[in-house]
Write an enzyme that holds these catalytic residues in place. Structure first.
Site, short mmCIF file in Angstrom:
data_model
loop_
_atom_site.label_atom_id
_atom_site.label_comp_id
_atom_site.label_asym_id
_atom_site.label_seq_id
_atom_site.Cartn_x
_atom_site.Cartn_y
_atom_site.Cartn_z
N ARG A 57 -10.01 1.20 -12.80
CA ARG A 57 -9.56 0.57 -11.27
C ARG A 57 -10.39 1.24 -10.34
O ARG A 57 -9.65 2.54 -9.94
CB ARG A 57 -7.75 0.91 -11.20
CG ARG A 57 -7.27 -0.14 -12.25
CD ARG A 57 -5.93 -0.46 -11.83
NE ARG A 57 -5.71 -1.21 -10.64
CZ ARG A 57 -4.51 -1.47 -10.43
NH1 ARG A 57 -3.34 -1.10 -10.98
NH2 ARG A 57 -4.28 -2.32 -9.18
N CYS A 125 7.00 -4.11 -4.34
CA CYS A 125 5.99 -3.72 -5.70
C CYS A 125 6.79 -2.45 -6.43
O CYS A 125 8.06 -2.65 -6.44
CB CYS A 125 4.89 -3.27 -5.14
SG CYS A 125 3.51 -3.02 -6.77
N ASP A 190 -1.32 3.07 -2.56
CA ASP A 190 -2.34 3.54 -3.50
C ASP A 190 -3.73 4.23 -2.67
O ASP A 190 -4.27 5.09 -3.28
CB ASP A 190 -3.25 2.00 -3.78
CG ASP A 190 -2.30 1.38 -4.76
OD1 ASP A 190 -2.14 1.71 -5.95
OD2 ASP A 190 -1.34 0.63 -4.31
N LYS A 225 -3.96 10.77 -1.98
CA LYS A 225 -4.44 9.57 -2.00
C LYS A 225 -5.31 9.42 -0.68
O LYS A 225 -5.71 7.99 -0.41
CB LYS A 225 -3.21 8.43 -2.22
CG LYS A 225 -2.64 8.31 -3.41
CD LYS A 225 -1.61 7.63 -3.45
CE LYS A 225 -0.53 7.57 -4.81
NZ LYS A 225 0.63 6.99 -4.88
C1 RUB Z 1 1.37 -0.57 -7.52
C2 RUB Z 1 1.52 -0.10 -6.30
C3 RUB Z 1 2.41 0.85 -5.89
C4 RUB Z 1 1.29 1.97 -5.70
C5 RUB Z 1 1.98 3.55 -5.68
O1 RUB Z 1 0.18 -1.59 -7.73
O2 RUB Z 1 0.87 -0.86 -5.13
O3 RUB Z 1 3.09 0.82 -4.68
O4 RUB Z 1 0.40 2.25 -6.51
O5 RUB Z 1 2.54 3.86 -6.73
P1 RUB Z 1 -0.28 -1.79 -9.05
P2 RUB Z 1 3.04 5.17 -7.14
O6 RUB Z 1 0.97 -2.39 -9.93
O7 RUB Z 1 -1.25 -2.82 -8.99
O8 RUB Z 1 -0.79 -0.72 -9.88
O9 RUB Z 1 4.08 5.77 -6.04
O10 RUB Z 1 3.53 4.99 -8.53
O11 RUB Z 1 1.87 6.09 -7.14
#
Ligand code: RUB
Length: 280
Positions: A57, A125, A190, A225
């Site tokens: 990714r 999400c 992300d 991030k």
């Molecule tokens: C997941 C997504 C999450 C972020 C943050 O997308 O958009 O909101 O990755 O996640 P995908 P975290 O399903 O495409 O990976 O808080 O777990 O780091």
């Protein structure tokens, strides 16, 4: 199935889980190398594997940053023997995992403080940071969008409902209809870029609706991030419509960018930050 494939196919999803799984896999790969000639060979093999994991990714800064942090220390190692190199890789991986865990623990603590008692919350999400915050803050109700096309919102709904919190799964298109019932929106990220917060496609729409209805939008994310900019991942159109007619064009963007204007605070391991104060 390899961890690389599981990350690529979203069996492992969410920036934090992806980072963690990749670190564990890099360590395991290095520790199973037996036929390397010397130190140079070992580092080359481990570096190749780190690059492969990063490419699963390529637009996930946390994945890139965590592996890069380990590799930058490994490149400088003074160890020569295989056993010592492997031990060092193990120590560096352990340290990186600990950093992720500590960051998440702090984000959860700060996140709980952002959710007032008896709140109704909406999320989009599946973010591990957000789910952890919500289940510990214990709001009275949570709306979770289903999150097309891969339905990560079902994971969120399942996690939150199992914690005993009233949970309603809604269509992504339903956000405007329920927004007046909610007190706040909280999403993950992300990437934290100069232009805004990059998160699952639809986040921008959710944030704009919330802003129009004067509902605060919080983003829970580690500063690991932070990155100047990223290209938005474009995924296979099959995820949207498997047997679509050839003449129908489909662009399946995995993420979109929420401008800072629509975000009240970013919940980081260093506290609740005004987006203007993020250092790039
Ligand atoms: C997941 C997504 C999450 C972020 C943050 O997308 O958009 O909101 O990755 O996640 P995908 P975290 O399903 O495409 O990976 O808080 O777990 O780091």
């Amino acid at each position: 199935m390899s961890v690389y494939t599981d990350i690529k196919n979203l069996k492992i999803q969410g920036a934090s889980e992806i980072g963690k799984a990749a670190i564990i896999d890099l360590n395991s790969y290095g520790n199973h190398l037996t036929k390397v000639k010397d130190k140079k060979d070992f580092l080359l093999e481990v570096e190749k594997h780190a690059d492969k994991l990063k490419s699963a990714r390529p637009t996930e800064p946390m994945l890139q940053n965590c592996l890069e942090s380990i590799m930058s220390k490994m490149r400088k190692t003074r160890s020569e023997e295989l056993i010592k190199l492997q031990k060092e890789l193990y120590m560096q991986s352990k340290e990186e995992i600990l950093r992720l865990k500590t960051n998440m623990r702090k984000i959860i603590e700060y996140g709980i403080s952002a959710i007032p008692a008896n709140s109704i919350v909406l999320t989009h999400c599946h973010s591990h940071n957000v789910v952890n915050i919500i289940t510990k803050a214990d709001p009275v109700k949570v709306f979770a969008t289903e999150t097309r096309p891969r339905f990560q919102g079902r994971l969120t709904a399942k996690d939150i409902a199992s914690a005993g919190i009233e949970t309603e799964l809604i269509l992504d298109d339903e956000v405007a209809d329920v927004i007046d019932q909610v007190d706040m929106v909280i999403i993950g990220a992300d990437a934290i870029t100069k232009k805004g917060v990059v998160n699952k496609i639809g986040s921008r729409m959710v944030a704009e609706i919330a802003y129009d209805h004067k509902k605060p939008v919080y983003v829970a994310a580690s500063t690991l991030k932070v990155i100047d900019k990223i290209d938005i991942e474009v995924r296979d159109s099959d995820e949207v419509w498997k047997d679509a007619p050839k003449k129908v064009k489909i662009k399946n963007y995995a993420f979109d960018t929420v401008p800072y204007k629509h975000i009240k605070k970013i919940i980081t391991e260093n506290g609740l930050i005004n987006p203007k104060n993020i250092k790039f």
